[in-house]
Design an enzyme around this catalytic site. Structure first.
Site, short mmCIF file in Angstrom:
data_model
loop_
_atom_site.label_atom_id
_atom_site.label_comp_id
_atom_site.label_asym_id
_atom_site.label_seq_id
_atom_site.Cartn_x
_atom_site.Cartn_y
_atom_site.Cartn_z
N VAL A 186 -20.99 3.18 -15.85
CA VAL A 186 -20.70 4.23 -15.38
C VAL A 186 -20.91 5.53 -16.32
CG1 VAL A 186 -19.03 3.58 -13.62
CG2 VAL A 186 -18.41 4.09 -16.08
N SER A 232 -3.21 5.27 -17.58
CA SER A 232 -2.22 4.29 -18.39
C SER A 232 -1.27 4.86 -19.09
CB SER A 232 -3.07 3.76 -19.76
OG SER A 232 -2.27 3.02 -20.53
N TYR A 252 -7.95 5.87 -27.20
CA TYR A 252 -7.73 5.34 -25.87
C TYR A 252 -6.56 6.29 -25.22
CZ TYR A 252 -6.29 2.23 -22.16
OH TYR A 252 -6.24 1.78 -20.98
N SER A 290 -8.00 9.40 -24.44
CA SER A 290 -8.93 9.71 -23.45
C SER A 290 -8.18 9.62 -22.09
CB SER A 290 -9.93 8.30 -23.54
OG SER A 290 -9.20 7.50 -23.20
N LYS A 291 -6.93 8.73 -22.14
CA LYS A 291 -6.31 8.82 -20.84
C LYS A 291 -5.34 10.07 -20.68
CE LYS A 291 -7.27 4.60 -19.54
NZ LYS A 291 -8.18 4.40 -18.30
#
Length: 249
Positions: free
Chosen positions: A59, A138, A153, A156-157
């Protein structure tokens, strides 16, 4: 919740939450477009679905993203639901390490940029069907990280959460809903993938309910939010974390 003859794209469909969602949508009558990078795992999940369209793709690759949408339209002529589930994490040493930016670029490309791109590509078709988007985020996008290596992480969330709200505002005049689901720990293969020293049992005391979710639990919520039963819901973030967020804050 019937999705008979609905066209549903699920990214990250080769395992975990994405695999469970693909199987459940198929059981409810949808034509599922399964997207993933691992051909062997994709095939195993596809065997549990009814005549899915299987697309091996990354993706984060712009050409692959365009191919996902083009192949879907060429075969089915429409898109009703886009489930942006593909995500990743990379172990790194954080701001004071020497691998921060390499990890940042890789994680943000998959967890945020790819979702923005697929949304842009799919939106004109979702407008035609008055469809909807479900983004899998998340609780890491809401709470502070456990360790420096989690920073990328979490960022990004958090970005994905706000993108969902912004997209919901922009697409609402066209009848397209956009929502987020933020799971806590879910028993998938992510710990193995990132070579984490932790086990799922390590997360039990971090939750109020002392349990770890199964992928099917999150898939159930995906189907509800994507269904007509949730026709009044947009720009929302559904937390399903066994009370982890409350206990951590």
């Amino acid at each position: 919740m019937s999705f008979k003859n609905k066209i549903v794209i699920v990214t990250g469909a080769s395992s975990g939450i994405g695999a469970s969602a693909a199987i459940m949508f198929s059981k409810e009558g949808a034509h599922v477009v399964m997207v993933g990078r691992n051909e062997t795992k994709l095939s195993a999940v596809a065997a549990k679905c009814s005549s899915p369209l299987v697309i091996r793709a990354d993706v984060a690759n712009d050409d692959d993203a365009r191919r996902i949408i083009n192949e879907t339209i060429n075969k089915f002529g429409q898109i009703d639901v886009l489930v942006n589930n593909a995500g990743m994490s990379i172990k790194n040493d954080g701001i004071l390490g020497n691998d921060m930016m390499t990890a940042y670029d890789a994680i943000v490309n998959v967890n945020l940029r790819a979702i923005v791109h697929l949304t842009v590509l799919a939106a004109p078709y979702l407008v035609k069907t008055k469809g909807n988007i479900v983004n899998i985020s998340s609780v890491a996008g809401i709470m502070a990280p456990f360790s420096p290596g989690m920073l990328n992480y979490c960022v990004s969330k958090a970005g994905l959460n706000h993108f969902t709200v912004c997209a919901a505002v922009e697409l609402s005049p066209h009848g397209v809903r956009v929502n987020t689901i933020s799971p806590g720990p879910v028993r998938t293969d992510i710990l193995e993938t990132v070579k984490s020293p932790l086990t799922w049992d390590s997360f039990l005391p971090l939750t109020l309910l002392n349990r770890i979710s199964e992928p099917e639990e999150v898939a159930d919520l995906i189907l509800y939010i994507a269904s007509d039963r949730a026709k009044s819901i947009t720009g929302s973030n559904y937390v399903t974390d066994n009370g982890m967020l409350i206990k951590r804050t």
